[in-house]
Write an enzyme that holds these catalytic residues in place. Structure first.
Site, PDB file in Angstrom:
ATOM      1  CG  HIS A 175      -0.187  -0.470   2.418  1.00 38.73           C
ATOM      2  ND1 HIS A 175       0.559   0.382   3.075  1.00 38.73           N
ATOM      3  CD2 HIS A 175      -1.052  -1.808   3.600  1.00 38.73           C
ATOM      4  CE1 HIS A 175       0.798  -1.064   4.324  1.00 38.73           C
ATOM      5  NE2 HIS A 175      -0.735  -1.232   4.488  1.00 38.73           N
ATOM      6  CG  ASP A 249      -4.604  -2.205   3.644  1.00 35.84           C
ATOM      7  OD1 ASP A 249      -4.858  -2.927   3.995  1.00 35.84           O
ATOM      8  OD2 ASP A 249      -3.951  -0.929   4.255  1.00 35.84           O
TER       9      ASP A 249
HETATM   10  O1  DOR Z   1      -5.743   1.067   7.668  1.00 32.00           O
HETATM   11  C1  DOR Z   1      -5.238  -0.397   8.363  1.00 32.00           C
HETATM   12  N1  DOR Z   1      -6.609  -1.565   8.301  1.00 32.00           N
HETATM   13  N2  DOR Z   1      -4.289  -0.747   8.054  1.00 32.00           N
HETATM   14  C2  DOR Z   1      -3.834  -1.609   8.310  1.00 32.00           C
HETATM   15  O2  DOR Z   1      -1.777  -1.652   7.924  1.00 32.00           O
HETATM   16  C3  DOR Z   1      -4.477  -2.839   8.533  1.00 32.00           C
HETATM   17  C4  DOR Z   1      -5.731  -2.996   8.354  1.00 32.00           C
HETATM   18  C5  DOR Z   1      -6.388  -3.135   9.319  1.00 32.00           C
HETATM   19  O3  DOR Z   1      -6.070  -4.340  10.187  1.00 32.00           O
HETATM   20  O4  DOR Z   1      -7.613  -2.525  10.021  1.00 32.00           O
HETATM   21 ZN    ZN Z   2      -3.372  -4.147   5.079  1.00 38.04          ZN
END
Ligand code: DOR
Ligand code: ZN
Length: 354
Positions: A175, A249
């Site tokens: 990301h 993501d």
């Molecule tokens: O925004 C995010 N959510 N970044 C991350 O690295 C982890 C992810 C999550 O697992 O909710």
């Molecule tokens: Zn992630």
């Protein structure tokens, strides 16, 4: 004007599926469109052993709707004291496709992550020797570093020494959100460094978080950046450069946990990711390069074949629901929920039964 585009079925090289009811609710949005996904291991407790990953994979496979052909690729959560032999065994047995490194404290459920890169040197040596890729959450956790600079600082303080000390280790910078990260990946010509890019970092800059009030559904980590970074990401994603590939993501959190005094980081984009990527590529005049980004570059990096079957996107307005219901009455707000997006996947998947 192209109104219909058919590409090899895409894969999602960075995905959070969670577990239990949330897994059952969110998985169909991915398995209906994507052939494979690299599944993140940040459950509680983390997926850190071969046995935990095997069991999690079985739960994911059991939740795939009939008729979908979907293959979860599992990752190992790297801890300070992960035994290299556990990684080697998981890799040999075809359970672990890669290893995920969260700097401890960087993001959701990262508290078991790495506190000091020196501690994981034996694991990295082993991975380098057996060709097992390292997936990086590339943000500095130094509290003195500005939240918008965390990625750039990580590149200098952590990534560059890592690439120097482990010259044959395969690394994916996950990301990416900055011009600096795009440049680091572009300047590597060894073939061992790749990067994923999310739909939200291609479509929005950081103003989205603060438009007429605070917008928790635009909060993810790494946080959205300023416009010049977004433009740099669009440039590399749509360039056809094989080092950049699709990783949504998608990170579901119940609405109440995001609309809170201390809201969780993560954007649930699985339902709209492909429409969002198509919109970006279309606006850039690069629809002919969507297939490389979404379906070819990732498998090539990982040494896998592209999917054999195809997926069709249609230029036709799609109204995105505001909520995806969870059993028990809670809901998740999908990325772009409540708006209309200009593309849709054909045939559209019927709403998940709940
Ligand atoms: O925004 C995010 N959510 N970044 C991350 O690295 C982890 C992810 C999550 O697992 O909710
Ligand atoms: Zn992630």
């Amino acid at each position: 004007m192209t109104d219909l585009i058919t590409i090899r079925r895409p894969d999602d090289w960075h995905l959070h599926l969670r577990d239990g009811d949330v897994l059952a609710t969110v998985l169909p949005y991915t398995s209906g469109s994507f052939g494979r996904a690299m599944v993140m291991p940040n459950l509680q407790p983390p997926v850190a052993t071969v046995e935990a990953a095997r069991a999690y994979r079985a739960r994911i496979l059991a939740a795939v709707p009939a008729g979908d052909r979907f293959m979860p690729l599992m990752t190992a959560y790297l801890c300070d004291h992960t035994p290299p032999d556990e990684l080697r065994r998981g890799h040999e047995e075809g359970v672990f496709s890669a290893v995920k490194l969260y700097p401890s404290g960087a993001t959701t459920h990262s508290e078991f992550g790495v506190t000091d890169m020196a501690k994981v040197a034996p694991a990295l040596e082993c991975m380098q020797a057996i060709g097992m890729p390292l997936l990086l959450h590339g943000e500095s956790t130094d509290p003195a570093v500005d939240v918008f600079d965390r990625e750039a600082v990580f590149l200098e303080r952590t990534l560059q020494p890592l690439l120097r000390d482990f010259p044959a280790l395969k690394v994916v910078l996950e990301h990416i959100t900055t011009e600096e990260a795009a440049q680091v990946v572009r300047s590597d010509h060894s073939g061992r460094l790749g990067a994923t890019i999310t739909p939200q970092h291609l479509l929005f800059n950081r103003n989205a978080i603060f438009t007429q009030g605070i917008r928790p559904h635009f909060y993810c980590l790494p946080i959205l950046k300023r416009e010049r970074h977004r433009l740099a990401l669009i440039q590399v994603a749509t360039s056809g450069d094989a080092r950049f590939f699709l990783g949504t993501d998608s990170a579901p959190h119940a609405r109440a946990l995001k609309e809170s005094a201390c809201g969780c980081a993560g954007i649930f984009n699985a339902p709209t990711a492909l429409a969002a990527y198509a919109t970006v590529f279309d606006q850039a005049g690069a629809l002919d390069r969507l297939e490389a980004f979404a379906s070819l570059n990732g498998p090539r990096f990982y040494g896998l074949s592209p999917n054999e079957d195809t997926l069709t996107l249609l230029r036709a307005p799609q109204a995105v629901p505001d909520n995806v219901a969870l059993p028990g009455g809670a809901a998740i707000h999908p990325f772009l929920g409540g708006s209309t997006v200009p593309w849709q996947v054909r045939p559209a998947r019927p709403a998940a039964p709940h």
